[in-house]
Design a protein around this motif. Sequence first.
Motif, PDB file in Angstrom:
ATOM      1  N   THR A   5      -4.303   0.996   4.428  1.00 13.48           N
ATOM      2  CA  THR A   5      -4.452  -0.253   5.178  1.00 13.48           C
ATOM      3  C   THR A   5      -5.442  -0.092   6.320  1.00 13.48           C
ATOM      4  OG1 THR A   5      -2.100  -0.610   4.716  1.00 13.48           O
ATOM      5  CG2 THR A   5      -3.154  -2.145   6.233  1.00 13.48           C
ATOM      6  N   THR A   6      -5.315   1.005   7.054  1.00 15.80           N
ATOM      7  CA  THR A   6      -6.219   1.218   8.194  1.00 15.80           C
ATOM      8  C   THR A   6      -7.667   1.403   7.732  1.00 15.80           C
ATOM      9  OG1 THR A   6      -5.694   3.592   8.178  1.00 15.80           O
ATOM     10  CG2 THR A   6      -4.425   2.188   9.667  1.00 15.80           C
ATOM     11  N   ASP A   7      -7.858   2.033   6.568  1.00 19.13           N
ATOM     12  CA  ASP A   7      -9.218   2.212   6.043  1.00 19.13           C
ATOM     13  C   ASP A   7      -9.840   0.868   5.662  1.00 19.13           C
ATOM     14  OD1 ASP A   7      -9.055   4.916   6.374  1.00 19.13           O
ATOM     15  OD2 ASP A   7      -8.591   5.366   4.274  1.00 19.13           O
ATOM     16  N   HIS A  58       0.833  -1.195   0.000  1.00 21.67           N
ATOM     17  CA  HIS A  58       0.000   0.000   0.000  1.00 21.67           C
ATOM     18  C   HIS A  58       0.873   1.252   0.000  1.00 21.67           C
ATOM     19  CE1 HIS A  58      -3.648  -2.324   1.844  1.00 21.67           C
ATOM     20  NE2 HIS A  58      -3.580  -2.434   0.528  1.00 21.67           N
ATOM     21  N   ALA A  59       0.409   2.268  -0.702  1.00 15.87           N
ATOM     22  CA  ALA A  59       1.177   3.509  -0.801  1.00 15.87           C
ATOM     23  C   ALA A  59       1.252   4.218   0.547  1.00 15.87           C
ATOM     24  CB  ALA A  59       0.560   4.426  -1.851  1.00 15.87           C
ATOM     25  N   GLN A  60       0.195   4.118   1.334  1.00 13.25           N
ATOM     26  CA  GLN A  60       0.141   4.767   2.639  1.00 13.25           C
ATOM     27  C   GLN A  60      -0.481   3.822   3.653  1.00 13.25           C
ATOM     28  OE1 GLN A  60      -2.241   8.221   1.750  1.00 13.25           O
ATOM     29  NE2 GLN A  60      -0.463   9.458   1.152  1.00 13.25           N
ATOM     30  N   THR A  61      -0.058   3.958   4.911  1.00  9.33           N
ATOM     31  CA  THR A  61      -0.645   3.115   5.957  1.00  9.33           C
ATOM     32  C   THR A  61      -2.121   3.427   6.144  1.00  9.33           C
ATOM     33  OG1 THR A  61       0.099   4.702   7.644  1.00  9.33           O
ATOM     34  CG2 THR A  61       1.527   2.806   7.209  1.00  9.33           C
ATOM     35  N   SER A  62      -2.520   4.642   5.785  1.00  9.47           N
ATOM     36  CA  SER A  62      -3.936   5.015   5.915  1.00  9.47           C
ATOM     37  C   SER A  62      -4.819   4.136   5.017  1.00  9.47           C
ATOM     38  CB  SER A  62      -4.145   6.492   5.570  1.00  9.47           C
ATOM     39  OG  SER A  62      -3.724   6.765   4.246  1.00  9.47           O
ATOM     40  N   LEU A 100      -8.768  -3.829  12.960  1.00 11.79           N
ATOM     41  CA  LEU A 100      -7.907  -3.037  13.841  1.00 11.79           C
ATOM     42  C   LEU A 100      -8.620  -2.719  15.148  1.00 11.79           C
ATOM     43  CD1 LEU A 100      -6.318  -0.676  11.189  1.00 11.79           C
ATOM     44  CD2 LEU A 100      -5.067  -2.270  12.657  1.00 11.79           C
ATOM     45  N   GLN A 101      -9.929  -2.480  15.074  1.00 12.00           N
ATOM     46  CA  GLN A 101     -10.711  -2.223  16.285  1.00 12.00           C
ATOM     47  C   GLN A 101     -10.710  -3.443  17.187  1.00 12.00           C
ATOM     48  OE1 GLN A 101     -12.010   0.591  17.421  1.00 12.00           O
ATOM     49  NE2 GLN A 101     -12.606  -0.542  19.277  1.00 12.00           N
ATOM     50  N   LYS A 102     -10.825  -4.634  16.569  1.00 15.49           N
ATOM     51  CA  LYS A 102     -10.777  -5.863  17.361  1.00 15.49           C
ATOM     52  C   LYS A 102      -9.418  -6.027  18.028  1.00 15.49           C
ATOM     53  CE  LYS A 102     -14.236  -8.715  15.009  1.00 15.49           C
ATOM     54  NZ  LYS A 102     -14.975  -9.026  16.243  1.00 15.49           N
TER      55      LYS A 102
END
Length: 226
Positions: A198-200, A192-196, A206-208
Amino acid sequence: MQKKAHDRIVDTGKEYHVDAYSEHKDIQTQFKVFFNLALFCGLRRGELVALEWSDFDFDQNTVSISKSTSIIDGQLFTKPPKTESSNRLISVPASIMAQVKLYREEQLEYRMNIGSAWEDGNHLFTQWNGRQMYPSTPYGMFKKIIRWHNESVTKEEYKLPEIPLHGLRHTSATLLISQNVDIRTVSGRLGHAQTSTTTDIYSHFLQKADEAASNTLENLFHIKVK
């Protein structure tokens, strides 16, 4: 694969009984390698189909991702990834690399057996004559494997969901997140170009993971409400 006993009717209309029997389904080594690399490395289908033997470092157990294959106007077209972050070096588990080595030996033996019919190339995943595999081919086999498995089990809870091939990449990411691997590392393996990005995509998982971290701290300090 276990087949249940059943009745059949031939073209003449005559009915006959077939006892239960086991049916063996062969999966070519190259598909086993393909699916394992998709799962353990989180690679995209186009990146996998584009892999060449020169992309592997068997001493360091790494694979270099520097290109991707797609179909344009019915023809295979390989080009560098769209973003610089998709060019990456990924560590491969030793057990999977050992499987890749065995597959290389198998392919070399096969090449010698068919002689001049092999169209010289360096790709891992090929058609019968050495030409590069089409991206649609592994998906067809993936669907077959899921179907074969589901036909072989009787209990619904043992059946596999009908996920797309890209689901192996998502499984790779979610398993890493569930094991508390930092998001930058997960993002880097996915290209991914940005970690954002991945987080999206994996915000729910990630919440789990965050909830699990909270519970870990609570257990660590043995907090009890009086």
